[in-house]
Design a protein around this motif. Sequence first.
Motif, PDB file in Angstrom:
ATOM      1  N   ARG A  36     -17.116  28.788   4.979  1.00 40.09           N
ATOM      2  CA  ARG A  36     -15.613  29.390   4.380  1.00 40.09           C
ATOM      3  C   ARG A  36     -16.117  29.963   3.069  1.00 40.09           C
ATOM      4  NH1 ARG A  36     -12.718  27.414   0.186  1.00 40.09           N
ATOM      5  NH2 ARG A  36     -10.783  27.923   0.257  1.00 40.09           N
ATOM      6  N   VAL A  37     -17.031  29.318   2.321  1.00 40.99           N
ATOM      7  CA  VAL A  37     -17.278  30.201   1.124  1.00 40.99           C
ATOM      8  C   VAL A  37     -18.072  31.465   1.181  1.00 40.99           C
ATOM      9  CG1 VAL A  37     -19.123  29.823  -0.905  1.00 40.99           C
ATOM     10  CG2 VAL A  37     -17.475  27.819  -0.415  1.00 40.99           C
ATOM     11  N   ARG A  38     -18.788  31.303   2.185  1.00 43.19           N
ATOM     12  CA  ARG A  38     -19.567  32.852   2.563  1.00 43.19           C
ATOM     13  C   ARG A  38     -18.473  33.778   3.038  1.00 43.19           C
ATOM     14  NH1 ARG A  38     -20.518  36.003   6.298  1.00 43.19           N
ATOM     15  NH2 ARG A  38     -19.651  34.908   7.933  1.00 43.19           N
ATOM     16  N   VAL A  39     -17.474  33.459   3.820  1.00 42.47           N
ATOM     17  CA  VAL A  39     -16.585  34.441   4.114  1.00 42.47           C
ATOM     18  C   VAL A  39     -15.732  34.781   2.827  1.00 42.47           C
ATOM     19  CG1 VAL A  39     -14.477  34.623   5.550  1.00 42.47           C
ATOM     20  CG2 VAL A  39     -16.388  33.622   6.589  1.00 42.47           C
ATOM     21  N   LEU A  40     -15.187  34.085   2.187  1.00 36.95           N
ATOM     22  CA  LEU A  40     -14.711  34.299   0.859  1.00 36.95           C
ATOM     23  C   LEU A  40     -15.466  35.184   0.106  1.00 36.95           C
ATOM     24  CD1 LEU A  40     -12.670  31.061   0.224  1.00 36.95           C
ATOM     25  CD2 LEU A  40     -11.682  33.096   1.418  1.00 36.95           C
ATOM     26  N   ASN A  41     -16.702  35.068   0.024  1.00 39.13           N
ATOM     27  CA  ASN A  41     -17.517  35.808  -1.015  1.00 39.13           C
ATOM     28  C   ASN A  41     -17.596  37.173  -0.307  1.00 39.13           C
ATOM     29  OD1 ASN A  41     -17.823  33.829  -2.905  1.00 39.13           O
ATOM     30  ND2 ASN A  41     -19.904  33.108  -1.947  1.00 39.13           N
ATOM     31  N   GLU A  42     -17.722  37.292   0.933  1.00 33.05           N
ATOM     32  CA  GLU A  42     -17.798  38.635   1.785  1.00 33.05           C
ATOM     33  C   GLU A  42     -16.540  39.285   1.443  1.00 33.05           C
ATOM     34  OE1 GLU A  42     -18.295  40.483   6.139  1.00 33.05           O
ATOM     35  OE2 GLU A  42     -19.087  38.597   5.682  1.00 33.05           O
ATOM     36  N   VAL A  43     -15.349  38.720   1.630  1.00 31.14           N
ATOM     37  CA  VAL A  43     -14.090  39.308   0.914  1.00 31.14           C
ATOM     38  C   VAL A  43     -14.078  39.784  -0.279  1.00 31.14           C
ATOM     39  CG1 VAL A  43     -11.419  38.899   0.901  1.00 31.14           C
ATOM     40  CG2 VAL A  43     -12.706  37.698   2.808  1.00 31.14           C
ATOM     41  N   THR A  44     -14.461  38.932  -1.201  1.00 35.22           N
ATOM     42  CA  THR A  44     -14.444  39.170  -2.615  1.00 35.22           C
ATOM     43  C   THR A  44     -15.166  40.792  -2.813  1.00 35.22           C
ATOM     44  OG1 THR A  44     -14.404  37.158  -3.429  1.00 35.22           O
ATOM     45  CG2 THR A  44     -15.204  38.776  -4.798  1.00 35.22           C
ATOM     46  N   SER A  45     -16.376  40.693  -2.318  1.00 37.38           N
ATOM     47  CA  SER A  45     -17.205  41.980  -2.061  1.00 37.38           C
ATOM     48  C   SER A  45     -16.592  43.175  -1.502  1.00 37.38           C
ATOM     49  CB  SER A  45     -18.397  41.781  -1.672  1.00 37.38           C
ATOM     50  OG  SER A  45     -19.208  40.810  -2.536  1.00 37.38           O
ATOM     51  N   ASN A  46     -16.078  42.942  -0.373  1.00 45.44           N
ATOM     52  CA  ASN A  46     -15.719  44.238   0.718  1.00 45.44           C
ATOM     53  C   ASN A  46     -14.183  44.358   0.580  1.00 45.44           C
ATOM     54  OD1 ASN A  46     -18.392  44.369   1.207  1.00 45.44           O
ATOM     55  ND2 ASN A  46     -18.153  42.897   2.815  1.00 45.44           N
ATOM     56  N   GLY A  47     -13.349  43.585   0.062  1.00 47.85           N
ATOM     57  CA  GLY A  47     -11.898  43.534   0.190  1.00 47.85           C
ATOM     58  C   GLY A  47     -11.200  42.991   1.116  1.00 47.85           C
ATOM     59  N   TYR A  48     -11.711  42.902   2.385  1.00 43.61           N
ATOM     60  CA  TYR A  48     -10.921  42.146   3.486  1.00 43.61           C
ATOM     61  C   TYR A  48     -12.113  41.961   4.729  1.00 43.61           C
ATOM     62  CZ  TYR A  48     -10.607  45.856   6.832  1.00 43.61           C
ATOM     63  OH  TYR A  48     -10.622  46.994   7.881  1.00 43.61           O
ATOM     64  N   ILE A  49     -11.901  41.139   5.534  1.00 47.07           N
ATOM     65  CA  ILE A  49     -12.549  40.723   6.630  1.00 47.07           C
ATOM     66  C   ILE A  49     -11.813  40.463   7.998  1.00 47.07           C
ATOM     67  CG2 ILE A  49     -12.890  38.530   6.232  1.00 47.07           C
ATOM     68  CD1 ILE A  49     -15.824  38.416   7.207  1.00 47.07           C
ATOM     69  N   SER A  50     -12.097  41.039   9.101  1.00 52.34           N
ATOM     70  CA  SER A  50     -11.279  40.369  10.286  1.00 52.34           C
ATOM     71  C   SER A  50     -12.100  39.710  11.174  1.00 52.34           C
ATOM     72  CB  SER A  50     -10.834  41.957  10.840  1.00 52.34           C
ATOM     73  OG  SER A  50      -9.554  42.502   9.909  1.00 52.34           O
ATOM     74  N   ASN A  51     -11.417  39.347  12.399  1.00 59.74           N
ATOM     75  CA  ASN A  51     -11.883  38.571  13.322  1.00 59.74           C
ATOM     76  C   ASN A  51     -12.568  37.298  12.929  1.00 59.74           C
ATOM     77  OD1 ASN A  51     -10.758  40.344  15.147  1.00 59.74           O
ATOM     78  ND2 ASN A  51     -12.539  41.777  14.728  1.00 59.74           N
TER      79      ASN A  51
END
Length: 159
Positions: free
Chosen positions: A100-115
Amino acid sequence: MTENILHPWKQETIIRHTQRLLLSYKYWTGKSLLDTDGTPELIAQALWEAPFIVFSHGMESDPIYNYGNRKALDLWEVDWEQLTQMPSRYSAEPMEQEERVRVLNEVTSNGYISNVGGVRVSRSGKRIRVSNFTIWNLLDENQQKCGQAATFNEWEYIQ
């Protein structure tokens, strides 16, 4: 129960937050989260009553949910007051926290994530497998990050 708990979408702050949710989603994904017209209050009501899950949290060091539509409250088995006092990490199983933390950090960096998918837990401990999450950064009226939001419409209860 007060009107704010029964119909949180009528609060001016939630009406404004709904606009942030929808505009930020469109900004990051290029798609509309909700196809509806009308006054900001009618749009807030439409998102509240949408047939899919939408929720968001703020930017605290341990982020607290600040929005969940009716479907989200039903799925998490909470009311508005309980949700808006709950750290968002509580919705993920302990073994899912790192991911969960990894995904939220990716969103922070990239703006959004899907799938994105995973297992979440309701307040009573029911395990829920979620598929096709979209998570995005929320932007305020000055294009400053003010939280993160997620939506999904596929889930199943698991043992």
